[in-house]
Design an enzyme around this catalytic site. Structure first.
Site, mmCIF file in Angstrom:
data_model
loop_
_atom_site.group_PDB
_atom_site.id
_atom_site.type_symbol
_atom_site.label_atom_id
_atom_site.label_comp_id
_atom_site.label_asym_id
_atom_site.label_seq_id
_atom_site.Cartn_x
_atom_site.Cartn_y
_atom_site.Cartn_z
ATOM 1 C CG HIS A 14 -5.713 -2.474 -0.006
ATOM 2 N ND1 HIS A 14 -4.761 -2.015 -1.036
ATOM 3 C CD2 HIS A 14 -5.233 -1.565 0.977
ATOM 4 C CE1 HIS A 14 -3.925 -1.106 -0.376
ATOM 5 N NE2 HIS A 14 -4.068 -0.914 0.630
ATOM 6 C CB SER A 23 -1.048 0.063 1.049
ATOM 7 O OG SER A 23 -1.953 0.961 0.957
ATOM 8 C CD GLU A 35 -5.063 -4.196 -4.063
ATOM 9 O OE1 GLU A 35 -5.404 -3.648 -3.281
ATOM 10 O OE2 GLU A 35 -4.017 -4.705 -4.728
#
Length: 557
Positions: free
Chosen positions: A470, A239, A355
């Site tokens: 995610h 990330s 995600e």
């Protein structure tokens, strides 16, 4: 393709949704921060001598841990919003068995205290010596021949998280020296303001990225003493940590500090803001905090503010997509990658199946640096196009075209269509773009994490149906002691986790993640966009990524 969007990483999003705490006092200093005189010898606790002094760690199973080692001076007082400075040395043997404080950040159920501006610490996990022999004087002292090194840069939207939240013991047991780091977050790490610039017109901002570079210099100078090879360093992150890895790929100030790069879900913010825009936002933030103007007095006012004022200022500070500050970054990441202006090192890059589902579940969609509250359950056929326009900051006509490309009739629920399209625009197709641009110049290995039964340890139950979202892959690489919704992996998932850790360790060692059990061809090596689908129990090849994620549509838009 929209490459200006950004996402808060999972811990930041989870905190926004579930935190019900007030920020703890942030004046704590590191436990055991002083030098501790000690004697040691054959068979005792592991002791290593760094450039700044000796540190005593501890053996935990198959690894030796050295926690809370300072890699830079406390960025406090007059050092707030300045490049990191070298740490002070110490006499005797410093205790390194407890983590240093986490950097100041908003309240969270995922990041334990204490918090302090004095937070520039790192942690080293290295395979324990055979037979319990803990005399570390044998370590190679920085010469070639040591173990590969992996430096982990945590995510959290550049606003939250800490190195202590990632336990790399299993990864280290695969023969890698793993370093986890803290770096300045939020306004303390990324505020650009004319009064803080070293000269008119910059540079300003990106202090957190400078911290990461300082940590990499510490690794270069000291990791040999821990059994690592300073000439075989891999930087890795997820990330905002993956975005940081991309920043180091294109930053000339990071050249030579690493030899390989792993990017997990870091493709969401490739178009950094011009310095003037970032400084204007910084001035608005400073005025809200009580320090208007552009003078030296403004800078002093800001440096005198209590930490809590900076963490909880009424006008939130926007860290992502970052700033072209003129020092760390001299151009946007996407521009540099497209032009081939990046470090010539092997790349491992990937994204997860959907995600965006994490963010849609938590009711937080973020675009162009602005929080857009769109709870997934409120996406309806009537609101679909308006939600697309708000989330992606596009015109009504463009939103209609996107809705036609992702018709609601093709998905079981409106929020699934919405999540899929935003994830494709923000993560998947920019990730493919990175694969295409890097593979033209360096060996590139691509993956998609597709275990849709991965436990949703950061959010609790996702909006149905289940999907790999995610941060889902993190629990397959690290133990995550502070995840808010922990859950065990099944036997097949544990097998996938072992394969992934072996691949990551093999890539760190050789620049190629392929193993005898799991072949992994380079992206484009067979004339097609080959990547590995990470599914339990055994990863599989896939070649239809671009079609499944509508990347031709996004590239044409």
């Amino acid at each position: 393709m929209n490459t200006t969007r950004w996402r808060r990483a999972p811990l930041a999003a989870c905190c926004a949704a579930v935190a019900a705490l007030t920020l703890a006092a942030t004046g704590a200093t590191a436990a055991n921060a002083g030098a501790v005189a000690a004697t040691w010898g054959h068979g005792g606790a592991p002791v290593v001598t760094t450039d700044d002094g000796a540190v005593r760690g501890m053996t935990a199973g198959t690894v030796d841990e050295f926690l809370g080692i300072p890699y830079a001076a406390p960025p406090t007082g007059n050092l707030r919003w300045r490049p990191p400075q070298p740490p002070a040395g110490w006499q005797g043997v410093r205790d390194a068995t407890q983590f240093g404080p986490s950097c100041p950040q908003p309240p969270s159920l995922s990041v334990p205290g204490p918090f302090s501006e004095d937070c520039l610490y790192l942690n080293v996990n290295t395979p324990a010596l055979p037979g319990g022999d803990q005399d570390h004087r044998w370590r190679n002292g920085g010469d070639d021949g040591g173990l590969p090194v992996l430096v982990w840069i945590h995510g959290g939207g550049l606003t939250q998280d800490a190195g202590r939240d990632y336990d790399p013991a299993k990864l280290a047991a695969d023969g890698v020296v793993v370093v986890t780091i803290n770096y300045r977050l939020g306004a303390l790490g990324f505020l650009a303001h004319p009064a803080l610039a070293s000269r008119p017109g910059g540079p300003a901002g990106n202090y957190g990225l400078m911290d990461q570079q300082a940590a990499l210099r510490w690794v270069r100078d000291n990791i040999g003493q821990f059994g690592g090879d300073r000439h075989n360093v891999t930087i890795a992150g997820e990330s905002a940590g993956g975005l940081s890895v991309l920043a180091h790929l294109v930053s000339t100030g990071s050249r030579g500090l690493f030899q390989k790069a792993i990017i997990e879900s870091g493709s969401f913010a490739l178009n950094q803001r011009p310095l003037a825009d970032a400084e204007a936002a910084g001035e608005a933030f400073a005025t809200a905090a009580g320090c208007p103007g552009q003078t030296a007095q403004t800078a002093q006012c800001l440096r005198n503010l209590p930490v809590t004022n900076l963490v909880n200022t009424p006008i939130p500070f926007v860290e992502i997509p970052g700033v072209v500050d003129g020092k760390v970054l001299t151009e946007p990441i996407g521009t540099a990658l497209a032009a081939g202006r990046f470090a010539r090192v092997p790349v491992l890059n990937g994204t997860n199946h959907d995600e965006e589902r994490l963010f849609v579940t938590l009711g937080l969609t973020v675009s162009q640096g602005t929080d857009v509250l769109i709870p997934g359950g409120t996406v309806t056929p009537d609101s679909y196009q308006a939600d697309i326009a708000a989330a992606l900051d596009v015109s009504a006509a463009r939103a209609a075209a996107i809705a036609a490309e992702y018709p609601l009739t093709a998905y079981p629920f409106p929020w699934v269509a919405f999540s899929v399209l935003v994830g494709d625009a923000s993560f998947a197709c920019p990730g493919l773009q990175i694969d295409q641009e890097t593979s033209a110049r360096v060996p590139t290995y691509a993956y998609e994490f597709n275990d849709d039964a991965a436990p949703p340890i950061f959010s609790g139950p996702l909006l149905p149906p289940p999907v790999a979202t995610h941060a889902s892959e993190l629990q397959y690489l690290f133990d995550l002691p502070n995840a808010p919704f922990p859950a065990p992996l099944s036997a097949d998932q544990q097998a996938l986790a072992a394969s992934m850790r072996t691949a990551w360790a093999t890539f760190a060692a050789t620049g190629n993640p392929a193993t005898a059990a799991v072949p992994w061809p380079a992206f484009g090596s067979a004339g097609s966009a080959q990547m590995l689908s990470l599914v339990p129990p055994q990863p599989q090849m896939e070649t239809d990524f671009a079609a499944r994620h509508h990347c031709a549509f996004w590239a044409a838009g």
